[in-house]
Design a protein around this motif. Structure first.
Motif, PDB file in Angstrom:
ATOM      1  N   ILE A   1      40.800 -81.000 -45.913  1.00 26.63           N
ATOM      2  CA  ILE A   1      40.834 -82.074 -46.917  1.00 26.63           C
ATOM      3  C   ILE A   1      39.949 -83.208 -46.420  1.00 26.63           C
ATOM      4  CG2 ILE A   1      42.312 -83.664 -48.203  1.00 26.63           C
ATOM      5  CD1 ILE A   1      44.591 -81.708 -47.780  1.00 26.63           C
TER       6      ILE A   1
ATOM      7  N   PHE B   1      49.856 -86.725 -61.359  1.00 26.34           N
ATOM      8  CA  PHE B   1      49.861 -85.260 -61.370  1.00 26.34           C
ATOM      9  C   PHE B   1      49.989 -84.716 -62.798  1.00 26.34           C
ATOM     10  CE2 PHE B   1      50.086 -85.323 -56.836  1.00 26.34           C
ATOM     11  CZ  PHE B   1      49.666 -84.064 -56.437  1.00 26.34           C
TER      12      PHE B   1
ATOM     13  N   ARG C   1      45.296 -71.369 -49.622  1.00 25.87           N
ATOM     14  CA  ARG C   1      45.912 -72.440 -48.842  1.00 25.87           C
ATOM     15  C   ARG C   1      44.818 -73.335 -48.269  1.00 25.87           C
ATOM     16  NH1 ARG C   1      51.205 -70.609 -47.242  1.00 25.87           N
ATOM     17  NH2 ARG C   1      52.065 -70.019 -49.245  1.00 25.87           N
ATOM     18  N   VAL C   2      44.969 -74.628 -48.474  1.00 24.64           N
ATOM     19  CA  VAL C   2      43.990 -75.585 -47.970  1.00 24.64           C
ATOM     20  C   VAL C   2      44.625 -76.321 -46.791  1.00 24.64           C
ATOM     21  CG1 VAL C   2      42.500 -77.535 -48.554  1.00 24.64           C
ATOM     22  CG2 VAL C   2      43.104 -75.861 -50.320  1.00 24.64           C
ATOM     23  N   SER C   3      43.996 -76.213 -45.631  1.00 27.09           N
ATOM     24  CA  SER C   3      44.582 -76.859 -44.454  1.00 27.09           C
ATOM     25  C   SER C   3      44.288 -78.359 -44.468  1.00 27.09           C
ATOM     26  CB  SER C   3      44.013 -76.237 -43.175  1.00 27.09           C
ATOM     27  OG  SER C   3      42.668 -76.632 -43.025  1.00 27.09           O
TER      28      SER C   3
ATOM     29  N   VAL D   1      43.798 -80.301 -54.599  1.00 22.11           N
ATOM     30  CA  VAL D   1      44.367 -79.358 -53.616  1.00 22.11           C
ATOM     31  C   VAL D   1      45.517 -78.575 -54.255  1.00 22.11           C
ATOM     32  CG1 VAL D   1      45.640 -79.187 -51.445  1.00 22.11           C
ATOM     33  CG2 VAL D   1      43.624 -80.660 -51.586  1.00 22.11           C
ATOM     34  N   SER D   2      46.352 -79.250 -55.027  1.00 22.96           N
ATOM     35  CA  SER D   2      47.447 -78.551 -55.718  1.00 22.96           C
ATOM     36  C   SER D   2      46.898 -77.490 -56.660  1.00 22.96           C
ATOM     37  CB  SER D   2      48.308 -79.537 -56.516  1.00 22.96           C
ATOM     38  OG  SER D   2      48.988 -80.376 -55.648  1.00 22.96           O
TER      39      SER D   2
ATOM     40  N   GLU E   1      45.695 -74.574 -54.648  1.00 24.26           N
ATOM     41  CA  GLU E   1      46.796 -73.794 -54.073  1.00 24.26           C
ATOM     42  C   GLU E   1      47.583 -73.027 -55.147  1.00 24.26           C
ATOM     43  OE1 GLU E   1      47.689 -75.968 -49.859  1.00 24.26           O
ATOM     44  OE2 GLU E   1      49.074 -76.400 -51.469  1.00 24.26           O
ATOM     45  N   GLU E   2      47.810 -73.705 -56.271  1.00 26.03           N
ATOM     46  CA  GLU E   2      48.659 -73.077 -57.293  1.00 26.03           C
ATOM     47  C   GLU E   2      47.886 -72.164 -58.242  1.00 26.03           C
ATOM     48  OE1 GLU E   2      50.860 -76.296 -59.095  1.00 26.03           O
ATOM     49  OE2 GLU E   2      51.622 -76.907 -57.127  1.00 26.03           O
TER      50      GLU E   2
ATOM     51  N   HIS F   1      51.110 -77.956 -49.389  1.00 23.95           N
ATOM     52  CA  HIS F   1      51.107 -79.395 -49.614  1.00 23.95           C
ATOM     53  C   HIS F   1      52.225 -79.780 -50.580  1.00 23.95           C
ATOM     54  CE1 HIS F   1      47.599 -80.224 -47.252  1.00 23.95           C
ATOM     55  NE2 HIS F   1      47.111 -79.091 -47.700  1.00 23.95           N
TER      56      HIS F   1
ATOM     57  N   ILE G   1      42.291 -86.103 -54.881  1.00 20.57           N
ATOM     58  CA  ILE G   1      42.132 -85.090 -53.829  1.00 20.57           C
ATOM     59  C   ILE G   1      43.342 -84.170 -53.827  1.00 20.57           C
ATOM     60  CG2 ILE G   1      42.134 -84.728 -51.320  1.00 20.57           C
ATOM     61  CD1 ILE G   1      40.455 -87.256 -51.056  1.00 20.57           C
ATOM     62  N   PHE G   2      44.508 -84.765 -53.910  1.00 13.80           N
ATOM     63  CA  PHE G   2      45.712 -83.930 -53.816  1.00 13.80           C
ATOM     64  C   PHE G   2      46.025 -83.193 -55.110  1.00 13.80           C
ATOM     65  CE2 PHE G   2      45.926 -85.753 -49.788  1.00 13.80           C
ATOM     66  CZ  PHE G   2      46.584 -84.802 -49.040  1.00 13.80           C
ATOM     67  N   ARG G   3      45.590 -83.758 -56.223  1.00 15.64           N
ATOM     68  CA  ARG G   3      45.721 -82.992 -57.469  1.00 15.64           C
ATOM     69  C   ARG G   3      44.799 -81.785 -57.397  1.00 15.64           C
ATOM     70  NH1 ARG G   3      45.028 -85.642 -62.785  1.00 15.64           N
ATOM     71  NH2 ARG G   3      46.119 -83.751 -63.413  1.00 15.64           N
TER      72      ARG G   3
END
Lengths: 381, 92
Positions: B72, A378, B66-68, B56-57, B60-61, A313, B52-54
């Protein structure tokens, strides 16, 4: 880390530039004045293979990886002066093909992707509403399940590709009590009763890209036309935006390179006070700054595209790339006009059109302000 | 370092890490001080569209999974418990 294009990518880049210069530049100024979408260019791009570049080959596409697609879009932006047309092309790719690839059923992919990849059909998505822009999920459009169908009602605005569009990815809320988690995507074909095109919208730039309002009036679609599941609209839209923000401004990189080359040529030829104006540091520094912006923009877009090509992502990186490149392009257009003086301000020199087109980059796909919100978010702010 | 090379975290440690990230990075900035491991984080407003994307990051990090795109969604990322289940599933 390897910052070079492969031999294959470099050859493809050259071929795209040749194609764009040769096939996509006729009558741009006239079509810009008359707000005319070049349907014949679309067909040519379909035949060339650009429209379905990221679509897997089994669905009629080119099966290109993300970086190769970015490479091609940058080449298009360099070779093609019709930024509005390229905007339509990007909308088609990132907001209809990509969500179908990621969230579509096998049947939906087989039904729609080959037509979209070949250019036979034009895709678009309908998200923005009169009362919900940046706050996209506060939409008022509703979809109600009735037996084996959904009935959609609502109104959308600032919708790209509408007048020539065939497949509309429409977002509506199936359960407002769930807020954003009720937002759902639907595939609505042109000609579906209740899908009504509203008034055409006249823009400052990107005038060769059609835009209008869209109304959904008891618009019924079969239940199998849902994209993903009920409530997955947020994931679909975010997915589209992540891809779009990563790739849509690749063509701006090409535009900036074209402008820099035009400025360098002019700065070498234009004589004032007995020497080329490029000998004056005021002009040379402006061109140096243009070059720095271009190279920085490349690094940002390539990195975001690389992340996507790794299956990762890139919301933060895409936001940074989108913010920087959109603002860099506007400044580069302003500088190009300034360097050309009175000539730059004339429509004949075509830079004023590039500027009008570039301004929208700070607005579509999330305004610069929204990109900054994402970037700061972020950091926990 | 790949996920398989990492020292496997115990399930309780994993849950603590997830909870701490959500607490410090997502909940506290919104003035939300408490939430349970079962609670729907989206319904209570702890996780919004950016959150959500924070998250997911972070997965992942920091969690090295890995999140498909399909994962999500409001069900998979509903609560601390479902997020932990996702990480465990992805690490297998």
């Amino acid at each position: 880390m390897d910052f070079s294009w492969s031999e294959e990518q470099a050859a493809f880049r050259k071929e795209v530039i040749r194609f764009a210069k040769q096939e996509l530049n006729d009558d741009v100024a006239k079509r810009d004045r008359e707000e005319e979408f070049p349907v014949e260019f679309w067909k040519k791009c379909g035949a060339f293979g650009i429209l379905g570049l990221p679509v897997p080959q089994e669905y009629g596409g080119g099966g290109a990886d993300t970086l190769t697609t970015v490479c091609a879009l940058e080449a298009l932006g360099y070779g093609c002066k019709d930024n509005g047309f390229l905007f339509s092309l990007n909308a088609h790719m990132w907001t209809s093909e990509l969500p179908l690839m990621a969230f579509g059923t096998e049947e939906q992919k087989r039904r729609y992707l080959p037509k979209l990849a070949s250019g036979e059909w034009i895709g678009l998505h309908c998200m923005t509403e009169p009362m919900s822009g940046s706050d996209a999920y506060s939409m008022r459009s509703r979809a109600e399940r009735k037996g084996d169908r959904y009935v959609i009602n609502g109104s959308k605005t600032f919708i790209t590709n509408t007048t020539h569009g065939d497949l509309f990815v429409v977002f509506a809320n199936v359960d407002p009590s769930k807020g954003a988690n009720g937002v759902t995507g639907f595939l609505v074909e042109k000609g579906t009763p209740g899908l009504v095109l509203g008034k055409k919208l006249h823009k400052m730039g990107l005038r060769t890209s059609p835009m209008s309002e869209v109304a959904l009036v008891d618009c019924e679609v079969p239940a199998e036309n849902i994209l993903g599941k009920e409530g997955s609209g947020q994931a679909i839209f975010t997915h589209s935006m992540e891809w779009e923000r990563t790739c849509i401004l690749a063509s701006h990189l090409g535009m900036m390179q074209r402008l820099i080359e035009t400025c360098v040529k002019y700065a070498r030829e234009r004589q004032q006070f007995g020497q080329p104006i490029g000998k004056y540091s005021a002009i040379a520094n402006m061109i140096a700054d243009m070059e720095v912006r271009l190279e920085t923009g490349r690094l940002l877009i390539y990195k975001a595209a690389w992340l996507k090509s790794q299956g990762r992502h890139a919301l933060r990186e895409a936001a940074i790339a989108k913010l920087f490149v959109s603002e860099a392009t506007v400044q580069t257009c302003l500088d190009a006009i300034q360097i050309h003086g009175g000539y730059g301000y004339m429509a004949e020199y075509e830079m004023e059109r590039d500027l009008r087109d570039a301004v929208s980059g700070k607005i579509y796909s999330g305004t610069s302000e929204i990109q900054r919100v994402i970037i700061a978010g972020f950091q926990g702010l | 370092m790949s996920a398989t090379e990492q020292t496997p975290a115990t399930q309780s440690t994993l849950k603590d890490q997830i909870r701490e990230f959500i607490q410090v990075q997502l909940a506290e900035p919104k003035g939300i001080t408490t939430f349970t491991d079962e609670e729907s984080l989206m319904e209570t407003g702890v996780i919004d569209s950016l959150g959500i994307f924070r998250l997911v990051s972070f997965l992942e990090e920091e969690m090295r999974v890995r999140v498909s795109d399909e994962e999500i969604n409001a069900e998979t990322l509903k609560s601390v418990n479902t997020i932990e289940e996702l990480v465990i599933r992805k690490r297998k």
